[in-house]
Design an enzyme around this catalytic site. Structure first.
Site, mmCIF file in Angstrom:
data_model
loop_
_atom_site.group_PDB
_atom_site.id
_atom_site.type_symbol
_atom_site.label_atom_id
_atom_site.label_comp_id
_atom_site.label_asym_id
_atom_site.label_seq_id
_atom_site.Cartn_x
_atom_site.Cartn_y
_atom_site.Cartn_z
ATOM 1 N N ASN A 13 0.868 -1.174 0.000
ATOM 2 C CA ASN A 13 0.000 0.000 0.000
ATOM 3 C C ASN A 13 0.907 1.227 0.000
ATOM 4 O O ASN A 13 1.489 1.579 1.019
ATOM 5 C CB ASN A 13 -0.857 -0.059 1.282
ATOM 6 C CG ASN A 13 -1.735 1.156 1.456
ATOM 7 O OD1 ASN A 13 -1.714 2.075 0.639
ATOM 8 N ND2 ASN A 13 -2.497 1.172 2.536
ATOM 9 N N ARG A 111 -2.838 -2.213 -3.036
ATOM 10 C CA ARG A 111 -3.975 -1.334 -2.803
ATOM 11 C C ARG A 111 -3.869 -0.202 -3.822
ATOM 12 O O ARG A 111 -2.840 0.471 -3.916
ATOM 13 C CB ARG A 111 -3.912 -0.748 -1.401
ATOM 14 C CG ARG A 111 -5.040 0.226 -1.193
ATOM 15 C CD ARG A 111 -4.791 1.111 -0.014
ATOM 16 N NE ARG A 111 -5.895 2.038 0.104
ATOM 17 C CZ ARG A 111 -5.788 3.220 0.681
ATOM 18 N NH1 ARG A 111 -4.634 3.617 1.169
ATOM 19 N NH2 ARG A 111 -6.823 4.011 0.766
ATOM 20 N N HIS A 200 -12.516 3.590 0.578
ATOM 21 C CA HIS A 200 -12.546 2.614 1.685
ATOM 22 C C HIS A 200 -13.305 1.339 1.304
ATOM 23 O O HIS A 200 -13.757 0.593 2.171
ATOM 24 C CB HIS A 200 -13.206 3.200 2.962
ATOM 25 C CG HIS A 200 -12.422 4.299 3.597
ATOM 26 N ND1 HIS A 200 -13.008 5.442 4.087
ATOM 27 C CD2 HIS A 200 -11.100 4.420 3.842
ATOM 28 C CE1 HIS A 200 -12.081 6.241 4.595
ATOM 29 N NE2 HIS A 200 -10.913 5.638 4.461
ATOM 30 N N ARG A 261 -8.966 16.597 7.256
ATOM 31 C CA ARG A 261 -9.840 16.984 6.130
ATOM 32 C C ARG A 261 -11.160 17.536 6.646
ATOM 33 O O ARG A 261 -11.736 17.011 7.603
ATOM 34 C CB ARG A 261 -10.115 15.766 5.241
ATOM 35 C CG ARG A 261 -8.928 15.347 4.441
ATOM 36 C CD ARG A 261 -9.220 14.100 3.628
ATOM 37 N NE ARG A 261 -8.183 13.112 3.846
ATOM 38 C CZ ARG A 261 -8.312 11.817 3.602
ATOM 39 N NH1 ARG A 261 -9.427 11.343 3.102
ATOM 40 N NH2 ARG A 261 -7.314 10.996 3.835
ATOM 41 N N GLU A 406 -8.079 -4.730 5.920
ATOM 42 C CA GLU A 406 -7.986 -4.524 4.475
ATOM 43 C C GLU A 406 -6.909 -5.419 3.851
ATOM 44 O O GLU A 406 -7.072 -5.904 2.737
ATOM 45 C CB GLU A 406 -7.684 -3.050 4.183
ATOM 46 C CG GLU A 406 -8.894 -2.161 4.426
ATOM 47 C CD GLU A 406 -8.533 -0.712 4.696
ATOM 48 O OE1 GLU A 406 -8.001 -0.428 5.790
ATOM 49 O OE2 GLU A 406 -8.792 0.132 3.832
#
Ligand code: ADP
Length: 425
Positions: A13, A111, A200, A261, A406
């Site tokens: 990732n 990913r 996600h 964010r 994940e």
């Protein structure tokens, strides 16, 4: 423990200045090794390795290392000389060689953040796929170039191994048109692909199945609203295992309050900020991505643990950041239940969702309208990797905590697409 005849799957990732790696047993999905390279492309670049089990294949006459099950051996290697993603993957290869693990790696799963509209599932990486990912760069200018760098590095450093791309966006390709279309001139969609994509997805896919298992129902019969709350955070409406809507949109900036964010903001604020401060649109975007959210509101930190501690000490900014986070989250959960039509469970996952009993309690406190009633004891007890129901047991809908994984999901897809047997999901 790497078992006899078990092959390993390497999961990569890549972020813009980081690389997260995981080595999993392809049969049972167990995590053998994780690594994290940070500050890539700077002179301080380093990589840490963390072993979770004691692989059977012991190094002979090489560096000795002690492994314990709880945390595993952790050590750090400075990346002097080659400090980029390629350097990090090379260091990973050296590490695997040093422990005679390299020959066991059968496939690599990557990913990938943005697959645009092209991919609704994971794919074997070919030259055509790489070309499509390059086309998707304008949709994810920070993420996709880093993901591609990781793919190129893996192809060069582990030649001959199959590489598989697992997309954050793929799971949300089942969203109906009325959920993914922005109310702007249609030409922007036709010409530039401006629409909601969602992110996600790999986490949602894993968590939806785990939640169905916990509820004792087939996935196809479940109606779930899942909140993935990490540094980035989003909510998804998952009906019968399919995404019907989600809070992130064209980019991972839309929706919830996150670490740095802003989430949702009046689009008119762009012009307002530009005029008021003289910032460019690019600078405003940067501020909304990197200096807003928990950090912007609290003027203290982007980290939920720090925010919670400060709020407990009476820090006004931290208290406000917590309240806005929970309130916005509750509003989104309620709105996502419009997309599912009915609701079996609200599911919390990600670093905050799995561990912050405070955010869960506040959010559920705002959701009495859905009939949710917190079981305070269960809420406090269901943390640090535990899964379970945290609302009154006799109620539907309920709220669940389900730890995400994940890497395991990526390993699962990588193994099936590489023509190997599926690991236990
Ligand atoms: P990422 O999106 O980078 O994968 P994580 O899923 O690891 O992030 O989530 C990171 C967030 O989880 C941070 O805000 C961190 O403070 C929060 N977190 C981790 N442990 C706890 C805890 N015990 N209590 C509250 N928040 C926590």
């Amino acid at each position: 423990m790497v078992q006899e005849n078990h092959k390993l799957i390497l999961v990569l990732n890549c972020g813009s200045s980081s690389l997260k790696g995981a080595l999993l047993d392809s049969i049972n999905g167990e995590l053998i090794l994780s690594c994290l390279a940070e500050k890539l492309t700077t002179p301080e670049a380093y990589i840490t390795f963390n072993y979770f089990e004691n692989p059977k294949v012991q190094p002979i006459g090489r560096r000795s290392w002690f492994v314990n099950k709880a945390g595993g051996d952790k050590h750090r290697v400075e990346l002097s000389g080659k400090t980029d993603h390629t350097g990090a993957v090379e260091a990973l290869l050296e590490e695997l060689k040093a422990h005679d693990l390299q020959g066991l790696v059968a496939a690599i799963g990557h990913r990938v953040v943005h697959g645009g509209e092209k991919y609704s599932g994971s794919v074997m990486i070919t030259d055509d796929v790489i070309a499509t990912l390059e086309e998707c760069i304008p949709l994810a200018p920070l993420h996709n170039p880093a993901n591609l760098t990781g793919i190129h590095a893996a192809q060069a450093i582990f030649p001959g191994l199959p590489n598989v791309g697992v997309f954050d966006t793929a799971f949300h390709q089942t969203m109906p048109e009325h959920a993914y279309t922005y109310a702007v001139p249609r030409e922007l969609y036709r010409q530039y692909g401006l629409r909601r994509y969602g992110f996600h997805g790999t986490s949602y896919r894993y968590v939806a199945q785990a939640a169905a298992d916990l509820l004792g129902k087939p996935l196809k019969d479940t109606a779930l609203v899942i909140a993935h709350l990490g540094n980035g955070a989003s909510v998804a409406a998952v009906l019968g295992g399919e995404s019907k809507d989600t809070s992130m949109g064209l980019t991972p900036l839309e929706g919830l309050v996150m670490g740095t964010r802003s989430g949702d903001l009046d689009p008119g604020a762009y012009g307002f900020i530009e005029e008021a401060t003289g910032m460019s649109a690019k600078e405003v975007t940067d501020m909304l991505n990197k200096k807003s959210g928990l950090l912007g509101i609290s003027e203290l930190s982007n980290d939920m643990r720090t925010i919670q501690e400060a709020a407990a000490d009476g820090h006004e900014g931290a208290k406000l950041a917590l309240e806005i986070t929970a309130y916005r989250l509750a509003k989104y959960i309620a709105s996502m239940s419009v997309a599912t039509g009915r609701l079996d469970a609200v599911v919390f996952t990600g670093g905050i969702g799995e561990n912050s009993s405070l955010i869960r309690a506040k959010t559920i406190g705002y959701l009495a309208i859905l009939g949710l009633e917190l079981d305070e004891e269960a809420n406090e007890a269901t943390r640090f990797g535990k899964a379970g129901i945290i609302t009154r047991a006799d109620r539907t809908p309920c709220a669940l905590v389900v730890p995400t994984n994940e890497e395991r999901m990526i390993a699962f897809d990588t193994r099936s697409l590489s023509g190997l047997e599926s690991p236990a999901a």
